[in-house]
Design an enzyme around this catalytic site. Structure first.
Site, PDB file in Angstrom:
ATOM      1  N   GLY A 240     -39.388  49.580  11.939  1.00 22.16           N
ATOM      2  CA  GLY A 240     -40.344  48.349  12.087  1.00 22.16           C
ATOM      3  C   GLY A 240     -41.447  47.854  12.146  1.00 22.16           C
ATOM      4  O   GLY A 240     -41.075  47.240  10.692  1.00 22.16           O
ATOM      5  N   GLU A 264     -37.424  50.493   7.032  1.00 27.72           N
ATOM      6  CA  GLU A 264     -37.423  48.970   7.631  1.00 27.72           C
ATOM      7  C   GLU A 264     -38.373  48.071   7.991  1.00 27.72           C
ATOM      8  O   GLU A 264     -38.343  48.614   9.491  1.00 27.72           O
ATOM      9  CB  GLU A 264     -36.147  48.789   7.413  1.00 27.72           C
ATOM     10  CG  GLU A 264     -34.494  49.517   6.937  1.00 27.72           C
ATOM     11  CD  GLU A 264     -34.749  48.941   5.789  1.00 27.72           C
ATOM     12  OE1 GLU A 264     -34.679  47.619   5.806  1.00 27.72           O
ATOM     13  OE2 GLU A 264     -34.351  49.789   4.706  1.00 27.72           O
ATOM     14  N   CYS A 301     -36.046  41.152  12.704  1.00 36.96           N
ATOM     15  CA  CYS A 301     -36.855  41.252  11.671  1.00 36.96           C
ATOM     16  C   CYS A 301     -36.519  39.639  10.270  1.00 36.96           C
ATOM     17  O   CYS A 301     -36.754  39.763   9.429  1.00 36.96           O
ATOM     18  CB  CYS A 301     -36.791  42.692  11.090  1.00 36.96           C
ATOM     19  SG  CYS A 301     -34.527  43.304  10.764  1.00 36.96           S
TER      20      CYS A 301
HETATM   21  P1  NAP Z   1     -43.230  49.402  15.500  1.00 39.28           P
HETATM   22  O1  NAP Z   1     -44.748  49.240  16.838  1.00 39.28           O
HETATM   23  O2  NAP Z   1     -44.178  49.331  14.161  1.00 39.28           O
HETATM   24  O3  NAP Z   1     -42.800  50.425  15.981  1.00 39.28           O
HETATM   25  C1  NAP Z   1     -41.759  51.072  15.647  1.00 39.28           C
HETATM   26  C2  NAP Z   1     -41.998  53.222  16.019  1.00 39.28           C
HETATM   27  O4  NAP Z   1     -42.921  53.495  14.983  1.00 39.28           O
HETATM   28  C3  NAP Z   1     -41.795  53.454  17.392  1.00 39.28           C
HETATM   29  O5  NAP Z   1     -41.694  54.809  17.603  1.00 39.28           O
HETATM   30  C4  NAP Z   1     -43.481  52.936  17.531  1.00 39.28           C
HETATM   31  O6  NAP Z   1     -44.031  54.326  17.831  1.00 39.28           O
HETATM   32  C5  NAP Z   1     -44.156  53.697  15.940  1.00 39.28           C
HETATM   33  N1  NAP Z   1     -45.476  53.417  15.210  1.00 39.28           N
HETATM   34  C6  NAP Z   1     -45.452  51.922  14.870  1.00 39.28           C
HETATM   35  N2  NAP Z   1     -47.024  52.729  13.992  1.00 39.28           N
HETATM   36  C7  NAP Z   1     -47.111  53.587  14.451  1.00 39.28           C
HETATM   37  C8  NAP Z   1     -48.105  54.347  13.283  1.00 39.28           C
HETATM   38  N3  NAP Z   1     -48.851  54.121  13.222  1.00 39.28           N
HETATM   39  N4  NAP Z   1     -47.930  56.039  13.538  1.00 39.28           N
HETATM   40  C9  NAP Z   1     -47.063  56.659  14.210  1.00 39.28           C
HETATM   41  N5  NAP Z   1     -45.828  56.056  14.787  1.00 39.28           N
HETATM   42  C10 NAP Z   1     -45.937  54.449  14.669  1.00 39.28           C
HETATM   43  O7  NAP Z   1     -42.228  48.089  15.864  1.00 39.28           O
HETATM   44  P2  NAP Z   1     -41.988  47.458  17.340  1.00 39.28           P
HETATM   45  O8  NAP Z   1     -42.662  46.566  18.138  1.00 39.28           O
HETATM   46  O9  NAP Z   1     -40.888  48.310  17.728  1.00 39.28           O
HETATM   47  O10 NAP Z   1     -40.454  46.462  16.485  1.00 39.28           O
HETATM   48  C11 NAP Z   1     -40.768  45.376  15.870  1.00 39.28           C
HETATM   49  C12 NAP Z   1     -41.485  45.039  14.612  1.00 39.28           C
HETATM   50  O11 NAP Z   1     -40.337  45.765  13.792  1.00 39.28           O
HETATM   51  C13 NAP Z   1     -41.047  43.839  13.300  1.00 39.28           C
HETATM   52  O12 NAP Z   1     -42.015  43.784  12.802  1.00 39.28           O
HETATM   53  C14 NAP Z   1     -40.191  43.622  13.042  1.00 39.28           C
HETATM   54  O13 NAP Z   1     -39.844  42.792  11.960  1.00 39.28           O
HETATM   55  C15 NAP Z   1     -39.301  44.773  13.193  1.00 39.28           C
HETATM   56  N6  NAP Z   1     -37.851  45.357  12.401  1.00 39.28           N
HETATM   57  C16 NAP Z   1     -37.353  45.751  11.354  1.00 39.28           C
HETATM   58  C17 NAP Z   1     -35.948  45.585  11.234  1.00 39.28           C
HETATM   59  C18 NAP Z   1     -35.274  45.811   9.882  1.00 39.28           C
HETATM   60  O14 NAP Z   1     -34.160  46.398   9.797  1.00 39.28           O
HETATM   61  N7  NAP Z   1     -36.295  45.512   8.795  1.00 39.28           N
HETATM   62  C19 NAP Z   1     -35.306  45.698  12.255  1.00 39.28           C
HETATM   63  C20 NAP Z   1     -35.880  45.529  13.365  1.00 39.28           C
HETATM   64  C21 NAP Z   1     -37.392  45.476  13.679  1.00 39.28           C
HETATM   65  P3  NAP Z   1     -45.033  53.816  19.104  1.00 39.28           P
HETATM   66  O15 NAP Z   1     -43.811  52.638  20.189  1.00 39.28           O
HETATM   67  O16 NAP Z   1     -45.239  54.741  19.941  1.00 39.28           O
HETATM   68  O17 NAP Z   1     -46.073  52.582  18.997  1.00 39.28           O
END
Ligand code: NAP
Length: 529
Positions: A240, A264, A301
């Site tokens: 995320g 990641e 990402c």
């Molecule tokens: P996200 O908002 O960070 O959410 C990912 C997971 O983490 C969700 O289950 C979210 O829960 C939880 N989460 C987020 N912030 C949190 C916190 N402060 N405390 C506890 N749990 C938390 O990411 P996303 O919107 O799903 O995906 C987009 C991002 O992911 C982009 O930045 C992208 O580049 C990155 N990504 C990275 C990869 C990689 O392999 N490096 C792959 C795909 C995506 P909630 O939904 O309840 O907020």
């Protein structure tokens, strides 16, 4: 039929606390049913069940765990079009893309099944005893990788199948012998429920306990924090944003007993255009670039967010072609309203930066009501890029910046100052690559994957893939979250000294019944001892 329940070790737990619904980002309509916030009690129940099931899972034969993954692939397919339709409603990802991603998820199940059936992945090492060695005898020493225990998984919004409930994290953890507790993504909770039911069906078919898996809903961050803090959690896999990943990484590190946290996170995935390639095919590279920036509405990402080239007519051709290409891209619906608003806010900030110009954007106006994003390509000089930190941070969506450098030396200086990246790409001729080898040497210190004449989007899940990189791309640069190498996040070496043969774990016993490759007295062999 979705219930909206948390699924804890096969038990349906009503989700009646702080109810919420999924939203269809295209129509802005709420979707049935209601889900709810999991509590600390439910997190405890899930992790107690996982810990209770750990011995059954880890002591099960490799064949039983491989069969579990084969059954899981079948169960995902058995969800049929209903799975694709629900995921489409919750994420707006096109059906063709979802069908392809489902294929990848199933392929991952089969890939890990094959890996553990073959057996060499556990890196068995055997040093035979030398009782007559002088001055001291050498003992019998053997080592193998063993699973660590319950793993908590957070998937991302942009890969509901391949990096979600049944994604690489879950599948590699189960393959290694670790039970899994998933924090469902609040943007696609119905998809998470359907996939979780597939996991329970697969566990039952394989004769493994339901406690091997649980899935909890939640949209405030408390439940994620509870899961990471829980004393029975042994590792966390997170995909995320950097913001969320860093928050969870700090929670993992602040525990009385810190645990490994495999995050990641984001990356700007720089692309370097070398002079020979620009001279030869600037417009063609621009075409591929626009494809990479806009694939999946830029929600990868590995999106190429920054492109660098040396000032001149060839770079101008590239910028012009990219600008024209952007105009032809129709605005599309993003994964959810929040991501779309963050994209709009991010590109709005960019638009205020002096020296940054729009090279081109989608000719059609995006429909804000349908959370649509337009493709936006910006252009600037390298000194403007370097002096504005916000231009070097990921804005998730179909946007990118092309920066013109005065010289290769200036590009190298920029590369040396980069933070850790998931990918970096170089476009060049073979002669370019030889001549500018210094750039490759710099990128080796910055990125997990270096691509020649391509873009980082489109990850091949295979043994040689490395999807990770130095912080902040990932929390630990050694580990990958995609490909068979991802299993190493959930194991640790255990060494046995002086054990009788029949009391050793099967992979270390003399017979080598699995015929796996082992290091015996420093020589790789499949032979029995
Ligand atoms: P996200 O908002 O960070 O959410 C990912 C997971 O983490 C969700 O289950 C979210 O829960 C939880 N989460 C987020 N912030 C949190 C916190 N402060 N405390 C506890 N749990 C938390 O990411 P996303 O919107 O799903 O995906 C987009 C991002 O992911 C982009 O930045 C992208 O580049 C990155 N990504 C990275 C990869 C990689 O392999 N490096 C792959 C795909 C995506 P909630 O939904 O309840 O907020």
């Amino acid at each position: 039929m979705l219930t909206g329940h948390h699924l804890i070790a096969g038990r349906e737990a009503a989700a009646d606390h702080a109810p919420f619904q999924a939203m269809n980002p295209t129509t802005n309509q709420k979707l049935e049913p209601f889900f709810g916030e999991a509590t600390a009690d439910l997190a405890d129940e899930a992790l107690q069940a996982a810990d209770g099931a750990f011995d059954s899972l880890r002591m099960a034969s490799a064949e039983t765990r491989a069969a579990l993954l084969d059954h899981l692939a079948d169960e995902i397919m058995a969800l049929g079009d209903a799975l694709l339709e629900r995921a489409h409603q919750e994420t707006a990802l096109p059906m063709a893309r979802l069908t392809g991603e489902r294929g990848r998820a199933i392929g991952q199940c089969k890939m890990f099944a094959a890996l553990i059936r073959e057996g060499s992945w556990a890196q068995m090492s055997i040093d035979l005893p030398l009782p007559d060695r002088v001055p001291a005898p050498k003992p019998d020493v053997r080592r193998v990788l063993l699973p660590i225990g319950p793993v908590v998984v957070f998937g991302a919004s942009n890969f509901p199948f391949a990096i979600g409930v049944v994604g690489t994290d879950t599948v590699s953890a189960l393959a290694s012998g670790c039970p899994v507790v998933v924090k469902a993504h609040q943007a696609h909770p119905g998809t998470c429920e359907m996939l979780s039911r597939a996991v329970f069906n697969a566990l039952r078919k394989a004769g493994l306990p339901d406690g091997c898996f649980s899935m909890l809903h939640g949209r405030c961050h408390d439940i994620g924090t509870e899961l990471v803090k829980h004393p029975l959690t042994q590792a966390v896999a997170f995909t995320g944003s950097l913001k969320g990943g860093r928050a969870m990484m700090d929670v993992a590190a602040a525990r009385p007993h810190p645990i490994p946290f495999y995050g990641e996170m984001g990356s700007i995935n720089p692309v370097f255009l070398l002079p020979g390639a620009l001279k030869e095919r600037a417009a063609k590279i621009a075409e591929g670039y626009i494809g990479a920036v806009t694939m999946g509405v830029g929600q990868f990402c590995t999106n190429p967010a920054v492109v660098l080239g040396i000032k001149g007519a060839d770079l101008n051709t590239f910028i012009h072609s990219a600008g024209e290409g952007a105009q032809k891209v129709a605005p599309q619906t993003m994964l959810h309203r929040g991501i779309c608003e963050t994209f709009e806010a991010g590109t709005a900030v960019w638009s205020t930066i002096e020296g940054l110009k729009l090279a081109g954007q989608s000719a059609a106006e995006p429909n804000n009501e349908a959370s649509q994003a337009a493709c936006r390509i910006f252009t600037t000089t390298l000194d403007v890029l370097e002096s504005n930190e916000e231009l070097q941070r990921e804005v998730f969506g179909p946007c990118s910046i092309v920066a013109a450098a005065d010289s290769l030396e200036e590009m190298l200086t920029f590369a040396r100052g980069l933070e850790g990246q998931l990918t970096a790409a170089i476009h060049g001729t073979t002669e370019d690559l030889r001549e500018y080898a210094a750039l490759v040497r710099v990128l080796e210190r910055k990125a997990g994957r270096i691509i020649f004449n391509g873009f980082g989007t489109g990850i091949e899940p295979c043994a040689s893939m490395h999807h990770g990189g130095p912080y902040p791309a990932a929390s630990h640069s050694f580990f990958t979250s995609i490909g068979t190498g991802s299993i190493y996040r959930f194991v640790r070496p255990v060494c046995y000294q002086g054990f009788p043969d029949d009391c050793l774990p099967a992979p270390l016993q003399n017979a080598n019944n699995a015929g796996a490759m082992r290091l015996v007295d420093s020589t790789l062999t499949r032979a029995a001892v």
